[in-house]
Design a protein around this motif. Structure first.
Motif, PDB file in Angstrom:
ATOM      1  N   ALA A   1       0.549  -1.067   0.223  1.00  0.00           N
ATOM      2  CA  ALA A   1      -0.487  -0.161  -0.072  1.00  0.00           C
ATOM      3  C   ALA A   1       1.469   1.543  -0.346  1.00  0.00           C
TER       4      ALA A   1
ATOM      5  N   CYS B   1       2.348   5.168   1.618  1.00  0.00           N
ATOM      6  CA  CYS B   1       2.654   5.077   2.675  1.00  0.00           C
ATOM      7  C   CYS B   1       2.850   6.288   2.876  1.00  0.00           C
TER       8      CYS B   1
ATOM      9  N   GLN C   1      -5.458   3.705   3.674  1.00  0.00           N
ATOM     10  CA  GLN C   1      -4.353   1.799   3.579  1.00  0.00           C
ATOM     11  C   GLN C   1      -5.936   1.411   3.433  1.00  0.00           C
TER      12      GLN C   1
ATOM     13  N   THR D   1       4.093  -2.522   3.519  1.00  0.00           N
ATOM     14  CA  THR D   1       4.619  -1.048   3.297  1.00  0.00           C
ATOM     15  C   THR D   1       5.434  -1.258   3.540  1.00  0.00           C
TER      16      THR D   1
ATOM     17  N   GLU E   1       0.686   3.069  10.606  1.00  0.00           N
ATOM     18  CA  GLU E   1       0.296   2.166   9.174  1.00  0.00           C
ATOM     19  C   GLU E   1       0.451   0.543   9.087  1.00  0.00           C
TER      20      GLU E   1
END
Length: 466
Positions: free
Chosen positions: A193, A195, A223, A244, A251
């Motif tokens: 994703a 990030c 995300q 990530t 995250e």
């Protein structure tokens, strides 16, 4: 390198974080460079990496050691000029950060039959193509959908897939929400994703200026949206891999907790990961396994990855496949001599071009064509004019093109001139279409005429550096 104090403070409770070692490692100069060879092109008969000579400067490719978690991965002891290496342009290897190659260990753990069974895999945030090429190699019989929503990055992804040469990758450019139309379709979704990028500070120091706690929060929300929107496309008992290049727990572990709260999932640990210095972590609330990569503990950049199995019952709901237009008999006759095994392929017309698709993939490809915006489908063969194929660059670099072609075997100087789209000598080459090869690997097409040689290397790909 001055690291943001807010980042350091936010990592005090992160599993495996050591402030002193972390800061010391980031203070060191130099970058770690790693590559992953293309198993469809760098074959058993290819020269060992340690003996392959780059043309400029002339020295062996500086391989220092293998990457322990990736069979085809290699660390380099120095960063060469990849731009001046013909085999780089031929797609014989991909330059990729070593930590990202750990996805191979997850694939081997969850799909022992990955090399022989057909799966449908979605690489959701695919550009520039590192994980897509890796998935293509790990799942040679499968169908890989590589998606990139940002149009310019989707173009880069497409170029890298052309170089890779394997026809099992479909490149799309869609929002994650568009995949809801393919409910329960994919066996696996990989979401590396977008990030805040703290794991890449050593590789890209400019990213430090863009980092902030606010950006971490924004990325966390993005995300969650990407996962939420794409989740329906994963079938029951399908595998979801989340990754990530951020150290931030908001995250990483917090996203795992959010997934486990929002959906029914089973966390999947990766056997043996900690033996390489990878830190195994467990999320606070839902006890989801994840894996942290710190540059003071492993040879690579910052990275986080986790794997889980979807346990929700889901019915497959997919749109009606779009009918593909089959090429004419004359077009098929013109293209067949260029293919290794014409019988296993279907030739499909798209505008004035012909694309080569595997017959066993036709149903899936027609479905994807109806549901998504497609950038690349199969292998582009080219255009047929007056019963002659004007071959596409994609075909030359593909793994389906026959070896029984007229060819020019170029030395490094001639190969580089070709890649700069300069005139090259034809020597004793036969008239007509010839493929230019370097060390047995295709670079592209030329056409030998009575009084000149036309260089058909694509202008957007040409080398501009001298």
């Amino acid at each position: 390198m001055h690291l943001p104090a807010a980042l350091i403070n936010s990592l005090q409770n992160a599993k495996g974080f050591s402030k002193e070692a972390f800061e010391q490692e980031h203070a060191l100069s130099g970058r770690i460079t790693s590559i992953r060879t293309n198993p469809f092109k760098w074959l058993q008969s290819s020269p060992p990496l340690t003996t392959y000579h780059l043309p400029l400067p002339v020295h062996p490719l500086p391989v220092s050691s293998p990457i322990p978690w990736c069979a085809a991965g290699h660390y380099l002891s120095a960063r060469p000029s990849f731009t001046h290496d013909p085999l780089f342009h031929a797609g014989c290897y991909y330059v990729q950060e070593a930590s990202s190659m750990f996805v191979e260990q997850i694939i081997k753990a969850v799909y022992p039959d990955h090399a022989t069974t057909k799966y449908k895999v979605l690489d959701l945030c695919a550009a520039p193509g590192g994980k897509t090429t890796h998935l293509s190699a790990l799942f040679p019989e499968s169908l890989i959908v590589a998606n990139e929503v940002i149009k310019p990055r989707a173009g880069i992804l497409t170029e890298n897939m052309v170089k890779w040469g394997k026809g099992n990758v479909v490149v799309t450019s869609n929002d994650a929400a568009d995949f809801k139309a393919l409910q329960g379709y994919f066996d696996m979704i990989v979401a590396d994703a977008p990030c805040s990028g703290s794991g890449m500070f050593r590789k890209d120091p400019d990213a430090i200026e863009e980092w902030s706690l606010q950006n971490v929060q924004l990325c966390s929300k993005r995300q969650q949206r990407i996962i939420h929107d794409s989740w329906p496309a994963l079938k029951e008992n399908g595998i979801f891999i989340y990754a990530t290049c951020s150290y931030s727990m908001e995250e990483d572990e917090a996203i795992l907790d959010w997934i486990a709260e929002a959906f029914e999932v089973e966390t999947i640990p990766v056997p043996g990961a900690t033996g390489w210095g990878v830190v195994e972590t467990v999320s606070d609330q839902k006890h989801m396994y994840g894996y942290r990569f710190y540059p003071d503990k492993i040879k690579g950049e910052g990275f986080f990855i986790a794997c889980m199995r979807k346990k929700e019952a889901v019915g497959e709901q997919i749109p009606k496949p779009k009918k593909l237009i089959i090429a004419s008999k004359q077009e098929q006759k013109a293209i067949a001599p260029f293919l290794t095994d014409p019988e296993q392929f279907e030739l499909v017309r798209s505008n004035d071009e012909i694309k080569v698709l595997k017959k066993c993939d036709m149903e899936d490809l027609a479905l994807l064509f109806s549901a998504l915006y497609i950038k690349k489908l199969g292998i582009k063969a080219g255009r047929v004019m007056r019963d002659e194929l004007i071959p596409a660059h994609d075909l030359a670099l593909s793994t389906i093109v026959t070896l029984n072609l007229e060819a020019i075997d170029a030395d490094s100087e001639t190969a580089l001139d070709y890649l700069r789209k300069k005139d090259i000598p034809a020597g004793n080459a036969a008239r007509g279409w010839n493929v230019v090869r370097f060390m047995g690997c295709n670079l592209g097409w030329i056409k030998v005429l009575s009084n000149r040689v036309n260089n058909y290397y694509p202008s957007p790909f040409r080398i501009l550096k001298h």
